[in-house]
Structure formats: C-alpha cells, structure tokens
Scaffold this motif. Structure first.
Motif, PDB file in Angstrom:
ATOM      1  N   LEU A  70       0.837  -1.195   0.000  1.00 38.01           N
ATOM      2  CA  LEU A  70       0.000   0.000   0.000  1.00 38.01           C
ATOM      3  C   LEU A  70       0.878   1.254   0.000  1.00 38.01           C
ATOM      4  N   PRO A  71       0.576   2.225  -0.844  1.00 38.30           N
ATOM      5  CA  PRO A  71       1.399   3.437  -0.907  1.00 38.30           C
ATOM      6  C   PRO A  71       1.560   4.154   0.432  1.00 38.30           C
ATOM      7  N   LEU A  72       0.511   4.224   1.242  1.00 39.04           N
ATOM      8  CA  LEU A  72       0.641   4.889   2.546  1.00 39.04           C
ATOM      9  C   LEU A  72       1.547   4.088   3.483  1.00 39.04           C
ATOM     10  N   ALA A  73       1.550   2.781   3.360  1.00 31.29           N
ATOM     11  CA  ALA A  73       2.464   1.952   4.163  1.00 31.29           C
ATOM     12  C   ALA A  73       3.902   2.158   3.689  1.00 31.29           C
ATOM     13  N   LYS A  74       4.096   2.188   2.375  1.00 32.87           N
ATOM     14  CA  LYS A  74       5.435   2.418   1.821  1.00 32.87           C
ATOM     15  C   LYS A  74       6.017   3.748   2.304  1.00 32.87           C
ATOM     16  N   ALA A  75       5.148   4.738   2.485  1.00 35.35           N
ATOM     17  CA  ALA A  75       5.582   6.065   2.932  1.00 35.35           C
ATOM     18  C   ALA A  75       5.636   6.175   4.459  1.00 35.35           C
ATOM     19  N   ALA A  76       5.444   5.056   5.164  1.00 35.13           N
ATOM     20  CA  ALA A  76       5.467   5.020   6.636  1.00 35.13           C
ATOM     21  C   ALA A  76       4.433   5.957   7.253  1.00 35.13           C
ATOM     22  N   MET A  77       3.276   6.072   6.585  1.00 35.05           N
ATOM     23  CA  MET A  77       2.221   6.966   7.049  1.00 35.05           C
ATOM     24  C   MET A  77       1.108   6.237   7.800  1.00 35.05           C
ATOM     25  N   LEU A  78       1.257   4.909   7.963  1.00 33.27           N
ATOM     26  CA  LEU A  78       0.257   4.094   8.651  1.00 33.27           C
ATOM     27  C   LEU A  78       0.896   3.239   9.730  1.00 33.27           C
ATOM     28  N   ASP A  79       0.132   3.000  10.790  1.00 33.36           N
ATOM     29  CA  ASP A  79       0.461   1.963  11.775  1.00 33.36           C
ATOM     30  C   ASP A  79      -0.575   0.866  11.616  1.00 33.36           C
ATOM     31  N   PHE A  80      -0.152  -0.383  11.782  1.00 39.92           N
ATOM     32  CA  PHE A  80      -1.053  -1.520  11.657  1.00 39.92           C
ATOM     33  C   PHE A  80      -1.092  -2.328  12.945  1.00 39.92           C
ATOM     34  N   GLU A  81      -2.286  -2.776  13.297  1.00 35.85           N
ATOM     35  CA  GLU A  81      -2.460  -3.803  14.321  1.00 35.85           C
ATOM     36  C   GLU A  81      -3.072  -4.989  13.595  1.00 35.85           C
ATOM     37  N   ILE A  82      -2.412  -6.150  13.691  1.00 41.01           N
ATOM     38  CA  ILE A  82      -2.855  -7.354  12.989  1.00 41.01           C
ATOM     39  C   ILE A  82      -3.259  -8.387  14.030  1.00 41.01           C
ATOM     40  N   ILE A  83      -4.512  -8.825  13.948  1.00 39.89           N
ATOM     41  CA  ILE A  83      -5.063  -9.752  14.936  1.00 39.89           C
ATOM     42  C   ILE A  83      -5.500 -11.030  14.229  1.00 39.89           C
ATOM     43  N   PRO A  84      -4.874 -12.180  14.564  1.00 39.21           N
ATOM     44  CA  PRO A  84      -5.319 -13.439  13.968  1.00 39.21           C
ATOM     45  C   PRO A  84      -6.699 -13.818  14.516  1.00 39.21           C
ATOM     46  N   LEU A  85      -7.539 -14.374  13.656  1.00 39.67           N
ATOM     47  CA  LEU A  85      -8.891 -14.754  14.046  1.00 39.67           C
ATOM     48  C   LEU A  85      -9.038 -16.271  14.062  1.00 39.67           C
ATOM     49  N   LYS A  86      -9.850 -16.756  14.990  1.00 40.09           N
ATOM     50  CA  LYS A  86     -10.157 -18.187  15.090  1.00 40.09           C
ATOM     51  C   LYS A  86     -11.653 -18.368  14.890  1.00 40.09           C
ATOM     52  N   PRO A  87     -12.072 -19.555  14.427  1.00 38.99           N
ATOM     53  CA  PRO A  87     -13.512 -19.801  14.281  1.00 38.99           C
ATOM     54  C   PRO A  87     -14.225 -19.668  15.627  1.00 38.99           C
ATOM     55  N   TYR A  88     -15.455 -19.188  15.585  1.00 35.48           N
ATOM     56  CA  TYR A  88     -16.270 -19.050  16.772  1.00 35.48           C
ATOM     57  C   TYR A  88     -16.739 -20.429  17.218  1.00 35.48           C
ATOM     58  N   ALA A  89     -16.385 -20.829  18.438  1.00 35.45           N
ATOM     59  CA  ALA A  89     -16.694 -22.178  18.934  1.00 35.45           C
ATOM     60  C   ALA A  89     -18.186 -22.401  19.156  1.00 35.45           C
ATOM     61  N   GLY A  90     -18.961 -21.350  19.322  1.00 33.34           N
ATOM     62  CA  GLY A  90     -20.400 -21.495  19.560  1.00 33.34           C
ATOM     63  C   GLY A  90     -21.164 -22.091  18.402  1.00 33.34           C
ATOM     64  N   PHE A  91     -20.594 -22.131  17.225  1.00 37.24           N
ATOM     65  CA  PHE A  91     -21.271 -22.703  16.063  1.00 37.24           C
ATOM     66  C   PHE A  91     -20.929 -24.167  15.837  1.00 37.24           C
ATOM     67  N   ILE A  92     -20.057 -24.740  16.629  1.00 36.77           N
ATOM     68  CA  ILE A  92     -19.628 -26.125  16.429  1.00 36.77           C
ATOM     69  C   ILE A  92     -20.790 -27.101  16.463  1.00 36.77           C
ATOM     70  N   SER A  93     -21.736 -26.913  17.368  1.00 40.42           N
ATOM     71  CA  SER A  93     -22.829 -27.868  17.513  1.00 40.42           C
ATOM     72  C   SER A  93     -23.959 -27.657  16.511  1.00 40.42           C
ATOM     73  N   LEU A  94     -23.881 -26.663  15.655  1.00 37.49           N
ATOM     74  CA  LEU A  94     -24.965 -26.414  14.698  1.00 37.49           C
ATOM     75  C   LEU A  94     -24.947 -27.387  13.550  1.00 37.49           C
TER      76      LEU A  94
END
Length: 94
Positions: A70-94
């Motif tokens: 991304l051009p704004l990333a290349k220019a060091a104009m952005l900070d990123f927070e990256i959060i890995p996601l896991k499947p929601y366990a509440g849907f397992i029994s459906l």
C-alpha cells in the motif's frame, strides 16, 4: 486463515495534504488486494482516520507483505495492528 487489520493514519507526523497526494494510488492498490482475494471486507474507521479490514493469508508474514504494498504503508504513514482470528466455537454444535 483470516486476520483483522486495524490501520491508523499517522496524523501526528503527516498533514492531510500529505495523505491526499497518495490516496488515489492507495485506493487503487486496495482494490487490487480485494480483487486478488486478500482483502475480504474493508471499512473506514469511525473512531479515527484509518481503516479496518478482514484479510485472508497463510500467516501474519504474508499479511505484512501484502500490506506493505500500500502506498501509505510504503511512505510510513500508517500503523497496523494485525489480529489473527479463530472460528467461533459457539457454532460447532450447529
């Protein structure tokens, strides 16, 4: 694997005019990342300048590599927070 990515514009270091110069190219690259299936959903943040997106990648390293195009990333104009996601366990029994 899916990740939640929160980006924040570094407005304390860059002016609106600085961002405005790169926004057209940023939008074009964001469309490309969507077209290739990396970005699944994207929004502007309502709490501060930046974006929030759901992306799909093998691992966090791939996420960082794609975000770095991304051009704004290349220019060091952005900070990123990256959060890995896991499947929601509440849907397992459906």
């Amino acid at each position: 694997m899916q990740f939640l990515v929160l980006s924040r514009r570094r407005t304390e270091q860059f002016s609106d005019a600085d961002f405005d110069l790169l926004v057209p190219d940023e939008a074009a690259q964001a469309r490309h990342l969507y077209k290739i299936g990396f970005t699944r959903q994207i929004w502007h943040r309502g709490d501060r300048p930046g974006a929030c997106q759901i992306v799909e990648a093998r691992d966090e390293s791939e996420v960082r590599k794609k975000l770095a195009t991304l051009p704004l990333a290349k220019a060091a104009m952005l900070d990123f927070e990256i959060i890995p996601l896991k499947p929601y366990a509440g849907f397992i029994s459906l």
